[in-house]
Every structure is written in structure tokens, then in C-alpha cells.
Design an enzyme around this catalytic site. Sequence first.
Site, PDB file in Angstrom:
ATOM      1  N   GLU A 124       0.803  -1.303   0.198  1.00  0.00           N
ATOM      2  CA  GLU A 124      -0.052   0.038  -0.011  1.00  0.00           C
ATOM      3  C   GLU A 124       0.902   1.233   0.052  1.00  0.00           C
ATOM      4  OE1 GLU A 124      -3.050  -0.216   3.002  1.00  0.00           O
ATOM      5  OE2 GLU A 124      -3.681  -1.993   2.472  1.00  0.00           O
ATOM      6  N   HIS A 161      -4.088   6.738   0.686  1.00  0.00           N
ATOM      7  CA  HIS A 161      -3.526   5.395   0.623  1.00  0.00           C
ATOM      8  C   HIS A 161      -4.057   4.449  -0.529  1.00  0.00           C
ATOM      9  CE1 HIS A 161      -6.707   4.029   3.185  1.00  0.00           C
ATOM     10  NE2 HIS A 161      -6.401   2.750   2.958  1.00  0.00           N
ATOM     11  N   HIS A 167      -5.134   0.651  -2.247  1.00  0.00           N
ATOM     12  CA  HIS A 167      -5.468  -0.846  -2.221  1.00  0.00           C
ATOM     13  C   HIS A 167      -5.028  -1.484  -3.346  1.00  0.00           C
ATOM     14  CE1 HIS A 167      -8.920   0.080   0.984  1.00  0.00           C
ATOM     15  NE2 HIS A 167      -7.602   0.442   1.543  1.00  0.00           N
ATOM     16  N   ASP A 199      -8.889   0.421   8.140  1.00  0.00           N
ATOM     17  CA  ASP A 199      -9.090   1.856   7.877  1.00  0.00           C
ATOM     18  C   ASP A 199     -10.049   2.554   8.894  1.00  0.00           C
ATOM     19  OD1 ASP A 199      -7.255   1.390   5.678  1.00  0.00           O
ATOM     20  OD2 ASP A 199      -8.844   1.181   4.359  1.00  0.00           O
TER      21      ASP A 199
HETATM   22 ZN   LIG Z   1      -7.134   1.129   3.493  1.00  0.00          ZN
END
Ligand SMILES: [Zn+2]
Length: 123
Positions: free
Chosen positions: A16, A74, A76, A87
Site C-alpha cells: 500500500e 493510501h 489498495h 482503515d
Molecule cells: Zn485501506
Amino acid sequence: MQEAIWTHVLREVPNEGVGVLAVHPYAPGTVLACYPLSNVAAQPAQRYLADPLELLRALRAMRQGGLNLGAIYHSHPRGRARPSPTDLDLARYPVPYLIADVQRHELRAYLLPENTEIEVRVL
Ligand SMILES: [Zn+2]
């Protein structure tokens, strides 16, 4: 700025990617600068943890430039552009969280932990 985000998160695959985005105080919905950060999570393919020193440096650079923290992004690498249970658990900042679905090239913004989807302009 979208391009900077995609370049960064593609480079991080299979991990990530995480970074922060700056906005002008009077236009909090429009992103003006992108600060990619290192993901220092123990399992960076499953979660993200921004390098604290890099985060501090980015926040200082924003302040010096008269900008505010506008959003946190961020990626995935294998999942959808929706907040994961992790999250939701780890959300601490009162700014939008952008999530990039790397496979579908989709970017969505949420207020967390409320999990409300919102509109953010990333030019
Ligand atoms: Zn996430």
C-alpha cells in the site's frame, strides 16, 4: 496531482502507498500539492503506516507554504476504493481519506470513521 498519486501508488505495488495532500486554507476541497510518504507498516501489503518523520516534514513544508493538510491518501493494491475495517479503526485525522483502487484506477474520498463518501477535487 492525481498523476503524482497514481505514479506513487503504482511504484509501491504490491504494498500500500500512503501520502498527504495539501490545500489552500480558503479552498479546502481542491488539492494543490502531493507528498508521498514511506509506508513503514510491518506488513505493508496489508496496511499502511506513514513514516512519522516524513509526515512531520511534509506538514512543516505545507505550513511554510501557507497550505493546510487537506487529505490523506493510501492505496489498495488488490481491493476496492472503500475503507477497510482497519482503515475505520485507525482513522484519526479530521480530513478526507482518499483511497486509490490500483487495479481499477479509481480514487474515492471518505470522512472516517463516519465512513461518509465525499467529493474532493484532485486536479
Ligand atoms: Zn485501506
